[in-house]
Design a protein around this motif. Structure first.
Motif, PDB file in Angstrom:
ATOM      1  N   LEU A 125      21.101  26.346 -53.602  1.00 14.28           N
ATOM      2  CA  LEU A 125      19.640  26.237 -53.668  1.00 14.28           C
ATOM      3  C   LEU A 125      19.116  25.569 -52.408  1.00 14.28           C
ATOM      4  CD1 LEU A 125      16.932  26.244 -55.329  1.00 14.28           C
ATOM      5  CD2 LEU A 125      17.606  23.960 -56.148  1.00 14.28           C
ATOM      6  N   ARG A 126      18.085  26.161 -51.800  1.00 17.69           N
ATOM      7  CA  ARG A 126      17.476  25.551 -50.633  1.00 17.69           C
ATOM      8  C   ARG A 126      16.069  25.039 -50.964  1.00 17.69           C
ATOM      9  NH1 ARG A 126      15.351  27.530 -45.627  1.00 17.69           N
ATOM     10  NH2 ARG A 126      13.620  26.196 -46.221  1.00 17.69           N
ATOM     11  N   GLY A 127      15.592  24.153 -50.114  1.00 19.74           N
ATOM     12  CA  GLY A 127      14.232  23.653 -50.253  1.00 19.74           C
ATOM     13  C   GLY A 127      14.059  22.508 -49.274  1.00 19.74           C
ATOM     14  N   PHE A 130      11.625  17.561 -45.843  1.00 18.89           N
ATOM     15  CA  PHE A 130      11.101  17.128 -44.543  1.00 18.89           C
ATOM     16  C   PHE A 130      10.952  18.407 -43.729  1.00 18.89           C
ATOM     17  CE2 PHE A 130      13.425  13.489 -46.203  1.00 18.89           C
ATOM     18  CZ  PHE A 130      12.535  12.448 -45.998  1.00 18.89           C
ATOM     19  N   LYS A 131       9.734  18.805 -43.438  1.00 21.90           N
ATOM     20  CA  LYS A 131       9.508  20.109 -42.819  1.00 21.90           C
ATOM     21  C   LYS A 131       9.147  20.008 -41.340  1.00 21.90           C
ATOM     22  CE  LYS A 131       9.806  23.415 -44.238  1.00 21.90           C
ATOM     23  NZ  LYS A 131      11.075  24.177 -44.282  1.00 21.90           N
ATOM     24  N   PRO A 132       9.794  20.797 -40.496  1.00 15.12           N
ATOM     25  CA  PRO A 132       9.428  20.823 -39.073  1.00 15.12           C
ATOM     26  C   PRO A 132       8.256  21.780 -38.863  1.00 15.12           C
ATOM     27  CG  PRO A 132      11.337  22.243 -39.473  1.00 15.12           C
ATOM     28  CD  PRO A 132      10.888  21.736 -40.805  1.00 15.12           C
ATOM     29  N   ILE A 181      23.651  19.574 -45.377  1.00 15.28           N
ATOM     30  CA  ILE A 181      22.563  19.100 -44.510  1.00 15.28           C
ATOM     31  C   ILE A 181      22.202  20.229 -43.550  1.00 15.28           C
ATOM     32  CG2 ILE A 181      21.864  17.391 -42.789  1.00 15.28           C
ATOM     33  CD1 ILE A 181      24.093  15.565 -43.868  1.00 15.28           C
ATOM     34  N   GLN A 182      20.941  20.624 -43.574  1.00 20.52           N
ATOM     35  CA  GLN A 182      20.496  21.664 -42.637  1.00 20.52           C
ATOM     36  C   GLN A 182      19.972  21.016 -41.362  1.00 20.52           C
ATOM     37  OE1 GLN A 182      18.111  24.839 -44.306  1.00 20.52           O
ATOM     38  NE2 GLN A 182      16.790  24.909 -42.523  1.00 20.52           N
ATOM     39  N   ILE A 183      20.431  21.553 -40.236  1.00 21.24           N
ATOM     40  CA  ILE A 183      19.846  21.174 -38.944  1.00 21.24           C
ATOM     41  C   ILE A 183      19.067  22.401 -38.493  1.00 21.24           C
ATOM     42  CG2 ILE A 183      20.292  20.497 -36.537  1.00 21.24           C
ATOM     43  CD1 ILE A 183      21.040  18.276 -38.494  1.00 21.24           C
ATOM     44  N   GLY A 184      17.768  22.246 -38.351  1.00 24.62           N
ATOM     45  CA  GLY A 184      16.903  23.382 -38.067  1.00 24.62           C
ATOM     46  C   GLY A 184      16.996  23.857 -36.627  1.00 24.62           C
ATOM     47  N   ALA A 185      16.463  25.064 -36.409  1.00 27.15           N
ATOM     48  CA  ALA A 185      16.502  25.682 -35.079  1.00 27.15           C
ATOM     49  C   ALA A 185      15.931  24.752 -34.008  1.00 27.15           C
ATOM     50  CB  ALA A 185      15.707  26.983 -35.117  1.00 27.15           C
ATOM     51  N   ARG A 186      14.853  24.046 -34.382  1.00 25.85           N
ATOM     52  CA  ARG A 186      14.190  23.187 -33.386  1.00 25.85           C
ATOM     53  C   ARG A 186      15.024  21.974 -33.001  1.00 25.85           C
ATOM     54  NH1 ARG A 186      11.451  25.852 -36.631  1.00 25.85           N
ATOM     55  NH2 ARG A 186       9.536  26.949 -36.099  1.00 25.85           N
ATOM     56  N   ASN A 187      15.992  21.658 -33.819  1.00 20.15           N
ATOM     57  CA  ASN A 187      16.831  20.488 -33.543  1.00 20.15           C
ATOM     58  C   ASN A 187      18.262  20.853 -33.143  1.00 20.15           C
ATOM     59  OD1 ASN A 187      15.439  17.979 -33.717  1.00 20.15           O
ATOM     60  ND2 ASN A 187      15.098  18.385 -35.887  1.00 20.15           N
ATOM     61  N   LEU A 206      24.036  24.664 -39.551  1.00 18.33           N
ATOM     62  CA  LEU A 206      23.447  24.532 -38.204  1.00 18.33           C
ATOM     63  C   LEU A 206      22.757  25.834 -37.833  1.00 18.33           C
ATOM     64  CD1 LEU A 206      23.162  22.906 -35.517  1.00 18.33           C
ATOM     65  CD2 LEU A 206      25.337  23.939 -34.810  1.00 18.33           C
ATOM     66  N   LYS A 207      21.437  25.763 -37.670  1.00 20.08           N
ATOM     67  CA  LYS A 207      20.703  26.977 -37.315  1.00 20.08           C
ATOM     68  C   LYS A 207      20.635  27.126 -35.797  1.00 20.08           C
ATOM     69  CE  LYS A 207      17.840  28.497 -40.512  1.00 20.08           C
ATOM     70  NZ  LYS A 207      16.552  28.667 -41.230  1.00 20.08           N
ATOM     71  N   ARG A 208      20.705  28.374 -35.362  1.00 19.97           N
ATOM     72  CA  ARG A 208      20.674  28.627 -33.918  1.00 19.97           C
ATOM     73  C   ARG A 208      19.263  28.421 -33.375  1.00 19.97           C
ATOM     74  NH1 ARG A 208      22.358  34.434 -31.213  1.00 19.97           N
ATOM     75  NH2 ARG A 208      21.964  33.880 -29.036  1.00 19.97           N
ATOM     76  N   GLU A 236      22.446  32.254 -37.833  1.00 16.36           N
ATOM     77  CA  GLU A 236      21.575  32.987 -36.907  1.00 16.36           C
ATOM     78  C   GLU A 236      20.253  33.243 -37.639  1.00 16.36           C
ATOM     79  OE1 GLU A 236      21.333  34.396 -33.836  1.00 16.36           O
ATOM     80  OE2 GLU A 236      19.562  35.495 -34.482  1.00 16.36           O
ATOM     81  N   ARG A 237      19.129  32.912 -37.000  1.00 17.79           N
ATOM     82  CA  ARG A 237      17.822  33.038 -37.669  1.00 17.79           C
ATOM     83  C   ARG A 237      16.778  33.737 -36.817  1.00 17.79           C
ATOM     84  NH1 ARG A 237      13.925  31.071 -34.916  1.00 17.79           N
ATOM     85  NH2 ARG A 237      12.876  29.834 -36.503  1.00 17.79           N
ATOM     86  N   GLY A 238      17.269  34.410 -35.765  1.00 16.42           N
ATOM     87  CA  GLY A 238      16.330  35.154 -34.928  1.00 16.42           C
ATOM     88  C   GLY A 238      15.885  34.347 -33.735  1.00 16.42           C
TER      89      GLY A 238
HETATM   90  C1  PEP Z   1      13.682  26.610 -42.630  1.00 18.05           C
HETATM   91  O1  PEP Z   1      14.824  26.975 -42.962  1.00 18.05           O
HETATM   92  O2  PEP Z   1      12.767  26.409 -43.448  1.00 18.05           O
HETATM   93  C2  PEP Z   1      13.368  26.467 -41.183  1.00 18.05           C
HETATM   94  C3  PEP Z   1      12.383  25.674 -40.779  1.00 18.05           C
HETATM   95  O3  PEP Z   1      14.154  27.219 -40.412  1.00 18.05           O
HETATM   96  P1  PEP Z   1      14.288  27.285 -38.800  1.00 18.05           P
HETATM   97  O4  PEP Z   1      14.750  25.919 -38.387  1.00 18.05           O
HETATM   98  O5  PEP Z   1      15.315  28.346 -38.597  1.00 18.05           O
HETATM   99  O6  PEP Z   1      12.946  27.644 -38.254  1.00 18.05           O
END
Ligand code: PEP
Ligand code: MN
Length: 337
Positions: A125-127, A130-132, A181-187, A206-208, A236-238
């Motif tokens: 489950l994702r959610g 703390f939103k970037p 722990i998700q590390i977002g693309a921006r980080n 780890l997102k690209r 990979e997220r584009g």
């Molecule tokens: C997200 O998964 O909600 C997100 C902000 O993703 P990304 O870091 O890939 O933009």
């Protein structure tokens, strides 16, 4: 340098080789595979040059790692890394699907969504709590309250939780509630943040970065691994290009490239690539066909009123239909979902 041990190598021999490497000031990373054990010696390799490691008992051969990424390079592991997240095995034959809303909003919405995605076959489950966000005036997430909602939804469904960490100051808090722990693309290149998550044993998604090369992506994973944590899922997220018909361009070729370069599992996030829900099914199907080990899909029970990324979120019924279609593609490529 990689020291490949003989199949017959004993624990004492492994220990002896490790101690020898450490005594020369290098760090040791041991990878125990089904077949054999590999020891990675990370540090000033020149110091190893005068030490005939081949001559030590239990050693089969010694190989240099020519790539700049060492611990995450394919040579470093005897087979693909399989990460066990509360019983969900990421990186094996079964394709794992992370689903849920972009951000946590209310307990009811989240729990409802969690139950529905689980019924359709999602395994995590994702959610975001703390939103970037691009704008400082946009909804920033519920913080700890959101983490509590995630925990409750997880307890009710048994789905492990994936949530984003943006600031090392929230590390302990996130670790209390999250399984991944998700590390977002921006980080992706926030190296201090990467090193912090590297000090935990939690799985890291780890997102690209949206303008990062595969090499940079893997160097970021190496930062995490360098601190002792190799439970890393690459996603990979584009990426940003001149094209405006979709939010980002998905780099599908990154999947076979990464499979060639690393032992880590590779996921695809079709939602942030598409930017609109109606393209998500096509991109997801292609992701399974190209060999991704998993998907991250945004699902929202009421996308029209979502506080973040509603336009790209699938309704639970659409997600359910998609999972049925993905099963056929998974079968065609010799996998399950
Ligand atoms: C997200 O998964 O909600 C997100 C902000 O993703 P990304 O870091 O890939 O933009
Ligand atoms: Mn999102």
């Amino acid at each position: 340098m990689i020291i490949v041990l003989k199949k017959s190598a004993t624990e004492e021999e492994i220990e002896h080789v490790s101690e020898k490497i450490k005594s020369l000031g290098l760090s040791v990373h041991i990878s125990k595979g089904e077949e054999r054990t590999l020891i990675g010696a990370i540090g000033d390799e020149a110091k190893l040059a005068e030490t005939p490691l081949e001559a030590l008992p239990g050693v089969e051969k010694v190989m240099p790692i020519v790539k700049p990424y060492k611990l995450v390079s394919k040579e470093m592991s005897d087979g693909p890394t399989i990460i066990d997240i509360n019983g969900v095995k990421v990186g094996g034959n079964k394709i794992q699907v992370i689903a849920g809303p972009c951000s946590v909003e209310t307990q009811d919405l989240l729990t409802d969504c969690a139950k529905k995605v689980k019924e359709s076959g999602a395994t995590l489950l994702r959610g975001g709590a703390f939103k970037p966000r691009t704008s400082p005036y946009a909804f920033q997430g519920l913080g700890e309250e959101g983490l509590k909602y995630l925990k409750k939804a997880s307890e009710e469904t048994g789905l492990p939780v994936v949530t984003e960490l943006m600031d090392p100051r929230d590390m302990d808090l996130i670790c209390e509630y999250a399984d991944v722990i998700q590390i977002g693309a921006r980080n992706m290149q926030n190296f201090r943040l990467l090193m912090e998550v590297g000090k935990t044993k939690k799985a890291v998604l780890l997102k690209r970065g949206m303008a990062s090369t595969v090499k940079e992506f893997l160097m970021s994973a190496e930062y995490i691994a360098s601190q002792g944590n190799t439970n890393i899922i690459l996603c990979e997220r584009g990426m940003r290009t001149f094209e405006t018909s979709v939010r980002n361009i998905l780099d599908y070729s990154a999947v076979p490239v990464l499979k060639e370069e690393t032992h880590l599992p590779v996921f695809i996030d079709p939602s942030h690539a598409a930017g609109r829900w109606d393209f998500v099914p096509a991109l997801s199907k292609a992701a399974v066909a190209v060999g991704a080990d998993g998907l991250l899909i945004e699902v929202h029970s009421d996308p029209e009123n979502a506080l973040c990324d509603g336009a790209q979120s699938l309704k639970p019924t659409k997600f359910s239909t998609l999972m049925g279609e993905l099963a056929k593609i998974a079968e065609a490529v010799g996998r399950t979902i």
